[in-house]
Motif scaffolding. Structure first.
Motif, PDB file in Angstrom:
ATOM      1  N   SER A 158      -7.984   0.790  11.771  1.00  0.00           N
ATOM      2  CA  SER A 158      -7.849   0.968  10.307  1.00  0.00           C
ATOM      3  C   SER A 158      -9.153   1.554   9.755  1.00  0.00           C
ATOM      4  CB  SER A 158      -7.519  -0.363   9.629  1.00  0.00           C
ATOM      5  OG  SER A 158      -8.535  -1.302   9.900  1.00  0.00           O
ATOM      6  N   THR A 159      -9.516   2.702  10.313  1.00  0.00           N
ATOM      7  CA  THR A 159     -10.836   3.288  10.034  1.00  0.00           C
ATOM      8  C   THR A 159     -10.856   4.178   8.782  1.00  0.00           C
ATOM      9  OG1 THR A 159     -10.220   4.865  11.751  1.00  0.00           O
ATOM     10  CG2 THR A 159     -11.791   3.180  12.367  1.00  0.00           C
ATOM     11  N   GLY A 160      -9.745   4.285   8.048  1.00  0.00           N
ATOM     12  CA  GLY A 160      -9.756   5.040   6.803  1.00  0.00           C
ATOM     13  C   GLY A 160     -10.117   6.506   7.006  1.00  0.00           C
ATOM     14  N   TYR A 213     -13.079   7.864   4.825  1.00  0.00           N
ATOM     15  CA  TYR A 213     -14.243   8.206   3.995  1.00  0.00           C
ATOM     16  C   TYR A 213     -15.530   8.479   4.777  1.00  0.00           C
ATOM     17  CZ  TYR A 213     -11.479   6.931  -0.062  1.00  0.00           C
ATOM     18  OH  TYR A 213     -10.514   6.893  -1.037  1.00  0.00           O
ATOM     19  N   ASP A 214     -15.496   8.265   6.114  1.00  0.00           N
ATOM     20  CA  ASP A 214     -16.749   8.458   6.867  1.00  0.00           C
ATOM     21  C   ASP A 214     -17.061   9.919   7.137  1.00  0.00           C
ATOM     22  OD1 ASP A 214     -17.819   5.690   7.717  1.00  0.00           O
ATOM     23  OD2 ASP A 214     -15.658   5.572   7.998  1.00  0.00           O
ATOM     24  N   GLY A 235      -3.385   1.354   7.123  1.00  0.00           N
ATOM     25  CA  GLY A 235      -4.167   1.929   6.021  1.00  0.00           C
ATOM     26  C   GLY A 235      -4.069   3.440   5.956  1.00  0.00           C
ATOM     27  N   VAL A 236      -5.008   4.040   5.264  1.00  0.00           N
ATOM     28  CA  VAL A 236      -4.904   5.467   4.949  1.00  0.00           C
ATOM     29  C   VAL A 236      -5.100   6.379   6.154  1.00  0.00           C
ATOM     30  CG1 VAL A 236      -5.683   5.036   2.577  1.00  0.00           C
ATOM     31  CG2 VAL A 236      -7.340   5.683   4.323  1.00  0.00           C
ATOM     32  N   PHE A 255      -2.796   4.655  -0.241  1.00  0.00           N
ATOM     33  CA  PHE A 255      -3.891   4.024  -0.978  1.00  0.00           C
ATOM     34  C   PHE A 255      -3.707   2.513  -0.861  1.00  0.00           C
ATOM     35  CE2 PHE A 255      -0.665   6.165  -3.435  1.00  0.00           C
ATOM     36  CZ  PHE A 255      -0.050   5.145  -4.146  1.00  0.00           C
ATOM     37  N   ILE A 256      -4.459   1.731  -1.621  1.00  0.00           N
ATOM     38  CA  ILE A 256      -4.447   0.282  -1.389  1.00  0.00           C
ATOM     39  C   ILE A 256      -3.039  -0.291  -1.586  1.00  0.00           C
ATOM     40  CG2 ILE A 256      -5.346  -1.949  -2.155  1.00  0.00           C
ATOM     41  CD1 ILE A 256      -7.877  -0.390  -3.086  1.00  0.00           C
ATOM     42  N   GLU A 257      -2.462   0.005  -2.757  1.00  0.00           N
ATOM     43  CA  GLU A 257      -1.193  -0.630  -3.111  1.00  0.00           C
ATOM     44  C   GLU A 257      -0.085  -0.383  -2.093  1.00  0.00           C
ATOM     45  OE1 GLU A 257      -3.137   0.821  -5.310  1.00  0.00           O
ATOM     46  OE2 GLU A 257      -3.111  -0.214  -7.238  1.00  0.00           O
TER      47      GLU A 257
END
Ligand SMILES: Cc1cc2nc3c(=O)[nH]c(=O)nc-3n(C[C@H](O)[C@H](O)[C@H](O)COP(=O)(O)OP(=O)(O)OC[C@H]3O[C@@H](n4cnc5c(N)ncnc54)[C@H](O)[C@@H]3O)c2cc1C
Length: 203
Positions: free
Chosen positions: A4-6, A8-9, A169-170, A181-183
């Motif tokens: 779940s590394t998204g 944004y990095d 996650g994203v 997104f979060i929701e």
């Protein structure tokens, strides 16, 4: 294993001369730091517009450089009138259908429909988006679609093409980072745990 590394990095780079100067930022923190500074904000989605408005309100002289003909359509509906009115009244300058071409210590070049414009500049906020670490996903065996690098996964369980390896996650969005997104991604946790529990019960 659950990844779940998204996304944004890894910022999406401008790939222009001067991008490696310390005054160029892909991440934004404190607007006060930019008070009385000449700030160029590149981009026109939520991050860019938030940065433009917040730094402007802390006393920065803000110029937006926007590739399209308008402010991004995904900008939150309660933020949009604010930025449109600041542009209209001239308190935030915006170059539309324009691209940042080069960054130097005290100025930047902007390619506009009227030709190349050079303006004085102290900071460049490159709010041009982020992307998942596709190399990492490939390295651990996850297949990605050819066009949008969307990972291959079961939409009911979130298990990828690698047995026992799940995504949450994203990170599941590939290049379409706005889809999750979060929701709407919280549900992934329930789906994954439900699948794992089901597998354990069958043992
Ligand atoms: C300014 C802003 C405002 C937002 N507002 C909203 C909002 O109002 N509502 C909403 O629903 N969403 C909002 N979002 C989006 C929201 O932040 C994301 O959808 C959410 O954080 C995604 O969660 P995630 O767990 O998938 O990824 P992330 O929150 O990005 O978490 C990924 C984590 O993995 C870590 N990581 C990455 N690579 C590795 C690695 N190789 N090894 C170990 N760890 C690693 C990262 O450091 C990070 O801690 C906003 C985002 C921003 C930037």
């Amino acid at each position: 294993m659950i990844i779940s590394t998204g996304f944004y990095d890894i910022p999406v780079k401008l790939n222009i001369p001067g991008e490696d100067l310390p005054k160029v930022k892909h991440y934004y923190q404190d607007p006060n730091y930019y008070a009385l500074q000449k700030v160029v904000v590149v981009g026109s989605s939520n991050s860019a517009i938030d940065v433009a408005l917040e730094t402007y309100r802390k006393g920065a002289e803000v110029t937006l450089v926007i590739r399209g003909a308008d402010v991004g359509e995904r900008v939150k509906y309660w933020i949009r009138p604010d930025i449109m009115n600041r542009i209209k009244e001239g308190s935030i300058k915006a170059y539309f259908k324009s691209n940042l071409k080069a960054i130097r210590q005290y100025e930047v070049d902007i390619e506009t429909p009227e030709g190349l414009v050079t303006i004085p500049n102290d900071f460049v906020m490159a709010m041009t988006g982020y992307q998942p670490n596709f190399e990492f996903l490939k390295k651990i065996g996850i297949k990605l679609s050819e066009d949008r690098f969307v990972p291959e996964y079961n939409h009911t369980t979130m298990e990828t093409n690698v047995a026992g390896l799940y995504l949450a996650g994203v990170v599941v969005g590939g290049m379409d980072t706005h889809l999750w997104f979060i929701e709407n991604s919280r549900i992934h946790a329930d789906m994954i745990i439900g699948d794992i529990v089901g597998k354990v019960e069958k043992l």
